[in-house]
Design a protein around this motif. Sequence first.
Motif, PDB file in Angstrom:
ATOM      1  N   LEU A  71      33.742  47.710  38.362  1.00  0.00           N
ATOM      2  CA  LEU A  71      34.851  48.643  38.567  1.00  0.00           C
ATOM      3  C   LEU A  71      34.415  49.199  40.165  1.00  0.00           C
ATOM      4  CD1 LEU A  71      33.690  51.895  38.620  1.00  0.00           C
ATOM      5  CD2 LEU A  71      33.735  51.220  36.242  1.00  0.00           C
ATOM      6  N   THR A  72      35.617  49.538  40.531  1.00  0.00           N
ATOM      7  CA  THR A  72      35.601  50.568  42.123  1.00  0.00           C
ATOM      8  C   THR A  72      36.321  51.537  41.601  1.00  0.00           C
ATOM      9  OG1 THR A  72      37.476  49.543  43.040  1.00  0.00           O
ATOM     10  CG2 THR A  72      35.573  48.471  43.415  1.00  0.00           C
ATOM     11  N   GLU A 121      40.002  51.445  39.614  1.00  0.00           N
ATOM     12  CA  GLU A 121      39.614  51.357  37.960  1.00  0.00           C
ATOM     13  C   GLU A 121      40.627  51.629  37.090  1.00  0.00           C
ATOM     14  OE1 GLU A 121      39.358  54.089  35.916  1.00  0.00           O
ATOM     15  OE2 GLU A 121      39.722  55.648  37.401  1.00  0.00           O
ATOM     16  N   TYR A 152      42.659  48.670  35.022  1.00  0.00           N
ATOM     17  CA  TYR A 152      41.860  48.248  33.843  1.00  0.00           C
ATOM     18  C   TYR A 152      42.062  49.174  32.673  1.00  0.00           C
ATOM     19  CZ  TYR A 152      38.456  46.455  30.603  1.00  0.00           C
ATOM     20  OH  TYR A 152      37.548  45.977  29.547  1.00  0.00           O
ATOM     21  N   HIS A 153      41.417  50.299  32.814  1.00  0.00           N
ATOM     22  CA  HIS A 153      41.247  51.262  31.890  1.00  0.00           C
ATOM     23  C   HIS A 153      42.643  51.847  31.217  1.00  0.00           C
ATOM     24  CE1 HIS A 153      37.397  52.121  33.865  1.00  0.00           C
ATOM     25  NE2 HIS A 153      37.247  51.502  32.670  1.00  0.00           N
ATOM     26  N   ASP A 206      31.035  53.030  30.801  1.00  0.00           N
ATOM     27  CA  ASP A 206      31.570  53.855  32.157  1.00  0.00           C
ATOM     28  C   ASP A 206      32.386  55.132  31.700  1.00  0.00           C
ATOM     29  OD1 ASP A 206      34.415  52.988  32.389  1.00  0.00           O
ATOM     30  OD2 ASP A 206      33.293  51.133  32.638  1.00  0.00           O
ATOM     31  N   ILE A 252      44.411  43.440  38.681  1.00  0.00           N
ATOM     32  CA  ILE A 252      43.340  44.219  38.921  1.00  0.00           C
ATOM     33  C   ILE A 252      42.458  43.808  40.048  1.00  0.00           C
ATOM     34  CG2 ILE A 252      40.980  45.062  37.555  1.00  0.00           C
ATOM     35  CD1 ILE A 252      42.192  44.667  34.975  1.00  0.00           C
ATOM     36  N   TYR A 303      38.627  41.674  40.119  1.00  0.00           N
ATOM     37  CA  TYR A 303      38.035  40.848  39.176  1.00  0.00           C
ATOM     38  C   TYR A 303      38.535  39.462  39.341  1.00  0.00           C
ATOM     39  CZ  TYR A 303      37.108  44.637  35.791  1.00  0.00           C
ATOM     40  OH  TYR A 303      36.634  45.724  34.988  1.00  0.00           O
TER      41      TYR A 303
END
Length: 282
Positions: A56-57, A61, A64-65, A89, A223, A226
């Motif tokens: 992640l950055t 992020e 994705y989340h 995380d 994303i 990735y």
Amino acid sequence: MWYNEDQDEHIISIGARTSIRVTKKLYEKQSNFQKIEIYQTDAFGKMMVLDNCIMLTDANEFAYHEMIAHVPLFAHPNPERVLIIGGGDGGTAREVLRHPQVKECVMVEIDEEVVNVSREYFPAIAAELDNPRLDLRIEDGMAYIRNNENAFDVILIDSTDPVGIAENLITVKFYEETHRSLKKGGIMVAQAESPFYFADIQRKLFQNIKGAFPAVSMYLSQIPFYPSGTWSFAFATQEAGFDRTNYRVADLKAMEHQLQYFNEALFTGCFAIPTFAKKMIE
């Protein structure tokens, strides 16, 4: 200097690399399970790398989340108990706990060091790790799920790539245990790699899920950083007749202003996948 994610043989074999300009390395440690690195990037905030793979950055992020959490939670009519396997995380837990219907979220992460590092370097992502509705457990997810039958409305498999410590999380046996851990009408979502770069892994993953669940489909998110920029999720339901189009519209509309990526249009649109990906998982 540049961080290059090019250690994975699947990426090397097609001549591709992900590069991000970094200003310095903030942290490095070999935990009992994996190498953990934190970098300060030039333009994307801090970056977490596990075993040479970008996780992640700070800057993106949410792509994705939000997508791993909100698609299944809005599809379920009343997600009171949610299980996260992995997710050290804290980002997936943060999104799950936006839902007031969730009375308890259990998060089972095998590597405590990922949790500790996230608290220190990614406080905005790990912001809900002390939420009283979160039951954080440092243990093996496979063992935990085996002992919790008919317990959860939604299960999220937020794991690293299916090698090493995460290899057991794409077996038919694991998905069978997951199916048993869901309540009637339950939903499982798992991160499912890139259809462009990881076709062999993805084919195996979906085949194994179909060995345990009666209805399985794929949805996508874009994303950055990735591999390929396009990432997929497996959406599996405990019952064959589940209607994912019957989502909680009013609740979704009420939450949209809090989010950066997910919205009502994406709920249905993310299930539109390219023809080659359809063929791959049939």
